[in-house]
Design an enzyme around this catalytic site. Structure first.
Site, PDB file in Angstrom:
ATOM      1  N   SER A 146       0.774  -1.202  -0.019  1.00 26.24           N
ATOM      2  CA  SER A 146      -0.014   0.136   0.000  1.00 26.24           C
ATOM      3  C   SER A 146       0.980   1.120  -0.062  1.00 26.24           C
ATOM      4  CB  SER A 146      -0.673   0.069   1.138  1.00 26.24           C
ATOM      5  OG  SER A 146      -1.383   1.296   1.291  1.00 26.24           O
ATOM      6  N   TYR A 159      -2.277  -1.150  10.333  1.00 24.60           N
ATOM      7  CA  TYR A 159      -2.112  -1.248   9.029  1.00 24.60           C
ATOM      8  C   TYR A 159      -0.758  -0.921   8.552  1.00 24.60           C
ATOM      9  CZ  TYR A 159      -3.740  -1.387   4.159  1.00 24.60           C
ATOM     10  OH  TYR A 159      -3.995  -1.539   2.608  1.00 24.60           O
TER      11      TYR A 159
HETATM   12  P1  NAD Z   1     -11.461  -6.323   0.374  1.00 18.70           P
HETATM   13  O1  NAD Z   1     -11.987  -6.146   1.658  1.00 18.70           O
HETATM   14  O2  NAD Z   1     -12.282  -6.022  -0.787  1.00 18.70           O
HETATM   15  O3  NAD Z   1     -11.001  -7.805   0.066  1.00 18.70           O
HETATM   16  C1  NAD Z   1     -10.247  -8.371   1.090  1.00 18.70           C
HETATM   17  C2  NAD Z   1     -10.313  -9.956   0.925  1.00 18.70           C
HETATM   18  O4  NAD Z   1      -9.621 -10.563   1.805  1.00 18.70           O
HETATM   19  C3  NAD Z   1     -11.995 -10.132   1.527  1.00 18.70           C
HETATM   20  O5  NAD Z   1     -12.422 -11.148   0.393  1.00 18.70           O
HETATM   21  C4  NAD Z   1     -11.541 -10.769   2.707  1.00 18.70           C
HETATM   22  O6  NAD Z   1     -12.647 -12.041   2.961  1.00 18.70           O
HETATM   23  C5  NAD Z   1     -10.343 -11.356   2.658  1.00 18.70           C
HETATM   24  N1  NAD Z   1      -9.881 -11.682   3.771  1.00 18.70           N
HETATM   25  C6  NAD Z   1      -9.667 -10.920   4.714  1.00 18.70           C
HETATM   26  N2  NAD Z   1      -9.030 -11.399   5.986  1.00 18.70           N
HETATM   27  C7  NAD Z   1      -8.800 -12.857   5.482  1.00 18.70           C
HETATM   28  C8  NAD Z   1      -8.154 -13.890   6.271  1.00 18.70           C
HETATM   29  N3  NAD Z   1      -7.908 -13.854   7.477  1.00 18.70           N
HETATM   30  N4  NAD Z   1      -8.275 -15.203   5.503  1.00 18.70           N
HETATM   31  C9  NAD Z   1      -8.576 -15.153   4.383  1.00 18.70           C
HETATM   32  N5  NAD Z   1      -8.893 -14.191   3.703  1.00 18.70           N
HETATM   33  C10 NAD Z   1      -9.352 -13.043   4.374  1.00 18.70           C
HETATM   34  O7  NAD Z   1     -10.223  -5.427   0.280  1.00 18.70           O
HETATM   35  P2  NAD Z   1      -9.147  -4.763  -0.692  1.00 18.70           P
HETATM   36  O8  NAD Z   1      -9.395  -3.446  -0.661  1.00 18.70           O
HETATM   37  O9  NAD Z   1      -9.284  -5.810  -1.908  1.00 18.70           O
HETATM   38  O10 NAD Z   1      -7.822  -4.960  -0.159  1.00 18.70           O
HETATM   39  C11 NAD Z   1      -7.044  -6.065  -0.637  1.00 18.70           C
HETATM   40  C12 NAD Z   1      -5.504  -5.702  -0.327  1.00 18.70           C
HETATM   41  O11 NAD Z   1      -4.982  -4.716  -1.039  1.00 18.70           O
HETATM   42  C13 NAD Z   1      -5.205  -5.712   1.076  1.00 18.70           C
HETATM   43  O12 NAD Z   1      -4.054  -6.350   1.604  1.00 18.70           O
HETATM   44  C14 NAD Z   1      -5.229  -4.107   1.362  1.00 18.70           C
HETATM   45  O13 NAD Z   1      -4.392  -3.784   2.373  1.00 18.70           O
HETATM   46  C15 NAD Z   1      -4.525  -3.781  -0.033  1.00 18.70           C
HETATM   47  N6  NAD Z   1      -4.849  -2.499  -0.449  1.00 18.70           N
HETATM   48  C16 NAD Z   1      -6.217  -2.092  -0.520  1.00 18.70           C
HETATM   49  C17 NAD Z   1      -6.104  -0.424  -0.965  1.00 18.70           C
HETATM   50  C18 NAD Z   1      -7.377   0.056  -0.847  1.00 18.70           C
HETATM   51  O14 NAD Z   1      -7.803   1.218  -0.877  1.00 18.70           O
HETATM   52  N7  NAD Z   1      -8.708  -0.717  -0.913  1.00 18.70           N
HETATM   53  C19 NAD Z   1      -5.101   0.361  -0.932  1.00 18.70           C
HETATM   54  C20 NAD Z   1      -3.872  -0.186  -0.955  1.00 18.70           C
HETATM   55  C21 NAD Z   1      -3.518  -1.538  -0.603  1.00 18.70           C
END
Ligand code: NAD
Length: 264
Positions: A146, A159
């Protein structure tokens, strides 16, 4: 260009060079958001995809859509990693979660959970899959970090700590993988339009007494030069590029997809 220079090769329209037929990928957190977009992009490029998520319905729906295989596991439980395949060429460590609270009020169990899912599970998965990649002389580890792996924000102790740790893990994997054709990189998105961010928008709107559009423009995008959220498919395109044929020399890197946030 001088008249004696060789012609510049024309870009090919079709992404045939990214063909991943014969490759196997595993994407964690692939039931939603960025993970789902990565799983779809890798499958569209020809890879067989293991769709890992704790949300059974979401994992099965994505696997069904892309012709992949669903694995329903909670990555916070270290022992579940042993249930996942070790024979993958591409590992995308993506599963993650957010919690926003002042450091002095940050629940310790929530902090620990975030480290288990976003640091310990990626460590265990790299440890588990790297021997297969090394044996084949080719592997791609992509860690969804991120902008918060490179910069801090207040109230995000769990985070920011986890994503900075993931950066370190990715670099060690890069050094150890390099002699064997295995690369390891981070991608570093700003705010992506996913359920994880939608939940933050709702919470911030309630906390500040402003509407969702104001949260996006005045809170989330205040440090981004590009004033829009990034889409999951744009992150997946960078992940796919890292798995393609021209990136063997790109390793130990952290690729900002942050609209200029870290340039400022
Ligand atoms: P999201 O909430 O849409 O999806 C996350 C998925 O991870 C979900 O399907 C959830 O069920 C799964 N998950 C969570 N904990 C889990 C566990 N213990 N075991 C198995 N599965 C698990 O989130 P997203 O925004 O798509 O985020 C995905 C990644 O991208 C994360 O690592 C997040 O930190 C990173 N990220 C997101 C953003 C953003 O703005 N959305 C920005 C930078 C980085």
């Amino acid at each position: 260009m001088t008249s004696g220079s060789p012609p510049v090769p024309r870009a090919t329209a079709a992404p045939e060079g990214l063909g991943l037929a014969g490759r196997t990928a595993m994407v964690t957190g692939a039931g939603s958001g960025i993970g789902r977009a990565c799983a779809s992009a890798l499958a569209a490029a020809g890879a067989r995809v293991h769709v890992v998520d704790m949300d059974a319905a979401a994992a099965k729906a994505v696997a069904g859509t892309i012709g992949g295989q669903a694995h329903v596991v909670d990555l916070a439980r270290a022992e579940t990693v042993a249930e996942l395949p070790a024979d993958v060429d591409i590992l995308v460590n993506n599963a993650g979660l957010q919690h926003v609270a002042p450091l002095t009020e940050f629940p310790p169990d929530r902090f620990a959970l975030m480290q288990r899912v976003m640091v310990h599970a990626p460590f265990l998965l790299i440890r588990r899959t790297m021997p297969y990649m090394r044996a084949r002389g080719w592997g791609r580890i992509v860690n969804i970090s991120s902008v918060h792996g490179l910069r801090a924000s207040a109230y995000k102790a769990g985070y920011v700590t986890a994503k900075h740790a993931l950066e370190g893990l990715s670099k060690v994997a890069a050094l150890e993988g390099a002699p064997h054709g295995v690369t390891s990189n981070c991608v570093n998105p700003g705010y992506v339009r996913t359920p994880l961010v939608e939940r933050q928008i709702e919470a911030q709107a309630a906390a500040h007494g402003i509407d969702a559009a104001q949260v996006v423009s005045e809170v989330l995008l205040s440090r981004s030069a590009v004033k829009r959220l990034i889409e999951p498919e744009e992150v997946a395109a960078a992940v796919l590029w890292l798995c393609g044929p021209h990136t063997g020399y790109v390793t130990g890197a952290s690729i900002p997809l942050d609209g200029g946030w870290t340039a400022a």
